[in-house]
Design an enzyme around this catalytic site. Sequence first.
Site, PDB file in Angstrom:
ATOM      1  N   GLY A 266      28.819 -26.397-149.021  1.00 14.67           N
ATOM      2  CA  GLY A 266      27.902 -26.305-150.127  1.00 14.67           C
ATOM      3  C   GLY A 266      26.806 -27.461-150.145  1.00 14.67           C
ATOM      4  N   HIS A 267      26.005 -27.403-151.074  1.00 16.26           N
ATOM      5  CA  HIS A 267      24.826 -28.255-151.068  1.00 16.26           C
ATOM      6  C   HIS A 267      25.112 -29.835-151.336  1.00 16.26           C
ATOM      7  CE1 HIS A 267      24.134 -27.285-155.599  1.00 16.26           C
ATOM      8  NE2 HIS A 267      25.209 -27.573-155.527  1.00 16.26           N
ATOM      9  N   ASN A 268      24.830 -30.740-150.665  1.00 16.28           N
ATOM     10  CA  ASN A 268      24.899 -32.070-150.614  1.00 16.28           C
ATOM     11  C   ASN A 268      25.986 -32.641-150.276  1.00 16.28           C
ATOM     12  OD1 ASN A 268      23.028 -31.343-153.286  1.00 16.28           O
ATOM     13  ND2 ASN A 268      22.350 -33.157-152.157  1.00 16.28           N
TER      14      ASN A 268
END
EC number: 2.3.1.191
Lengths: 367, 367, 367
Positions: A266-268
Amino acid sequence: MPMDAVEATASSRGGVPLAELVQALGGQLEGCAARRVQRLAALADADEHGLSFVAHPRYQAQLQASRAGAVIASPALAPQVLQRPDPPPGGWAAWVVPDPYATFAAVTRWWRAHVQPRPAWRGVHPSAWIDPGARVDAEAHVGPFAVIEAGATVEAGAEIGAHAHVQARAHVGPGTRLGAHVVLGYDCRIGARGIVHGGTVIGADGFGFAPVPHEGGRRWDKIEQLGAVRIGDDVEIGANCCIDRGALGDTVLEDGVKLDNLIQIGHNVRVGRHTAMAGCVGIAGSARIGAFCTLGGGAIVLGHLELADHVHISAASVVMRSILQPGQYSGIFPIDDNRAWEKNAATLRQLHALRERLKVLERRTAP
Amino acid sequence: MPMDAVEATASSRGGVPLAELVQALGGQLEGCAARRVQRLAALADADEHGLSFVAHPRYQAQLQASRAGAVIASPALAPQVLQRPDPPPGGWAAWVVPDPYATFAAVTRWWRAHVQPRPAWRGVHPSAWIDPGARVDAEAHVGPFAVIEAGATVEAGAEIGAHAHVQARAHVGPGTRLGAHVVLGYDCRIGARGIVHGGTVIGADGFGFAPVPHEGGRRWDKIEQLGAVRIGDDVEIGANCCIDRGALGDTVLEDGVKLDNLIQIGHNVRVGRHTAMAGCVGIAGSARIGAFCTLGGGAIVLGHLELADHVHISAASVVMRSILQPGQYSGIFPIDDNRAWEKNAATLRQLHALRERLKVLERRTAP
Amino acid sequence: MPMDAVEATASSRGGVPLAELVQALGGQLEGCAARRVQRLAALADADEHGLSFVAHPRYQAQLQASRAGAVIASPALAPQVLQRPDPPPGGWAAWVVPDPYATFAAVTRWWRAHVQPRPAWRGVHPSAWIDPGARVDAEAHVGPFAVIEAGATVEAGAEIGAHAHVQARAHVGPGTRLGAHVVLGYDCRIGARGIVHGGTVIGADGFGFAPVPHEGGRRWDKIEQLGAVRIGDDVEIGANCCIDRGALGDTVLEDGVKLDNLIQIGHNVRVGRHTAMAGCVGIAGSARIGAFCTLGGGAIVLGHLELADHVHISAASVVMRSILQPGQYSGIFPIDDNRAWEKNAATLRQLHALRERLKVLERRTAP
């Protein structure tokens, strides 16, 4: 020279001299010094022209039964390699090294380089579409129908697979290979000596939305994902994975990370160096995974959690809280025949009540 | 003839005579012999121009409520098909066969062949790139921007989808269809009459690495994956799956295997004939799955395990040990409202201690 | 103007005036009215040129420690934004709005539109292959090597990514973007303002087979999938997902549905409006998911089940029965250190027996 010819040559000359392998990769050759290797094989499958390995004493029975003409073994197991019954003409050979598994891995790489080369495009295929504003090193390779957009850089020795797509301003480090249909999103970077297998998408938007009241419920308003993905050196990513771009900062895979197939990052998220994940793992947004971790197949890590270095998660386990101590962690419902499972699962739904009943009994029978 | 025209024709003539279907596929027509079929539909959705089926007595209530003009049914249920209230002009029709579900499946295939053809490329699209060293049968079909490399063979009747990629020395058997963006890796083979849906990657590297001490932890040194993938006849593989090539030997899917979407098959796995897996299943490396097995969606099988023939694994269950007896096996945490789950899950973490407390009580109260 | 130039301009002029953002998106500006924004950032990462947000009182400690020059905040938290110690020259700025998170989302969209545009193809790339029988609006954009087949329609403002494949008679609504390598299957439709990320396959065959006795087991005979996929407006679908076409009717995603990556939607599923699913979710065939639901990452819903509106499923939970009441539902085996897990998991396999033993004790000690 086409590859079939190479193989034919190797075969016609009776295989690679084992002594040549030992000289190239280190260690001691004991037993039949003249043995030649025609193929690499597991202990159970190898014949006298095969080279195998034994990495642990628990495989002694398999070793005893194996017909592998040559076996990579530790000093402790080498005598058992040589003393197997019914030796072939010339006798058995043992290749003695401190770490047989690591040496076997090195042999597979030597074999790939010298005997069984991977088919690969050389140079730039005429059907590829490269924007004039891209910079592709003269020593890079680009397959048919690949697309490289403006501002992208592809370094020397890199290979861009058929139909792969290097978007605007993305960077592919030296010697890194993107497989067929890989997408490297705009502004995303991968370092040196990486491998990304077919169909993986790096830099799609992270899953970010703000809930806004709407029609008795809420709709989801998009949060544009303004970050990118940064991938270090010596990273391998399997097929059909997804590594999302960050919402504000970047999603990061540090040096030496290894991901199997169908993995979602997922993002980050930040994944520490030399951490490995088996297939079908999902890491939710903003999780931080330490260095030297392993995650078994199908494991899930929820968002915003932290895993310390040297944490090992068993297959299919769900990490619902941060884990700050190294160790092995598991959470798997034990499989059972369906009838037993049904009874136990039904009882599990009353487990807290059972505990209360037990407490009552304990009070009632207190001595 | 373009497909819209075909549909219009079928519709304008009032559909396909039911008697024509019965003659083509077998069985007895009872009731209204003149009925025509304009569409196939579920019992709940069908009108008098629809053909439906009833496969089990438990659907009797749905059958009673259905307006389907014609229904495929067993001899036992056929009278109920015909005796429904409020028949349309001409009356109800029953198509009586021993196995209504199998006949319905045959009808869908007849319908696809004669009424609602799948759009498909015919011949070789001019934009495809075929290496002069590939052998593509004159009766094969190749879509736009497909790539077929040197040494590959594509047999008669095969269809290679848009952007699909048949790598060096790969083999596509007669009548087999590779969907859009499918990758068939070098040296991999698929037999006759197969279907591989879009985005699936066959023959990416298996996940093989040797741990080598490094910076207070260990790094992962690549083990080149020198095997390939062999797929039998009549195999269907869903979209965005990954079937990895073997490390030394081959990964094998035997005849008649059916895989749904997003499935991961690790290196050196062997899947026995006519085994079916639902979506999101993961099979780790070197597992051996028997014939005639089924795996529910999201199930995980760990590496090096064996499943006997006729083993059935429930959805989302994790196989952690070999299963050598046929049967149904499950391991699923029962879902509950969140509050109840929290209490039970918390108690589960003390379960072993609860058992010890129970033992104490048993001793204390022993009669 | 190329994007690098836009960024350089924004940076050289010292960022965007905060007042301009407030005027464009609404709310009150308090504190330093002259502040300029050079970047959007999380509270922990922002410097005095950064714009951040605080959405909940639980982030007060992070707010206190943040150096963000400007912070979007509710009226209740705005004073804390302004009263932070050690202000930069000119002082802190608070952008006061009723819903800071929704305003922050709007800022990211403004930023994407005005400061950091997404690189995108304009017009039709010369390498794309568009069938003469397709209808592509003059205001649509088509990337390199994209394929658009006969009968397909692509509306104004739509973007078809590199290597994307719009099959026969498919429909792409106005302003909808298909990412790289997306497949939109024949007869499938997506409405307005949608986003589909790279590698997603819409309209592959659903997993439908009829079992037929065969060689001591059964083989699986194909049921042709004669339906399609219908997707509403404002739907976003992540990368490498699979949305299967229906067997007879259609698979449906209603307006405003948001899907993360690697999600499997089986045939004939219906997903209600504004429902969101995190990565790696699998929905088996014919399930009906209500509106305004959420499903956590890795959750599985079995076939033919129904979820009411406003049902929330925790990550990795398995829905085995219909859920007709709104609420949060969970079913996750709690993770633990491996040793504790082993003991508890082993005991779990005897749980029903433990309950029986408890009953015996209760009877034995009944007062």
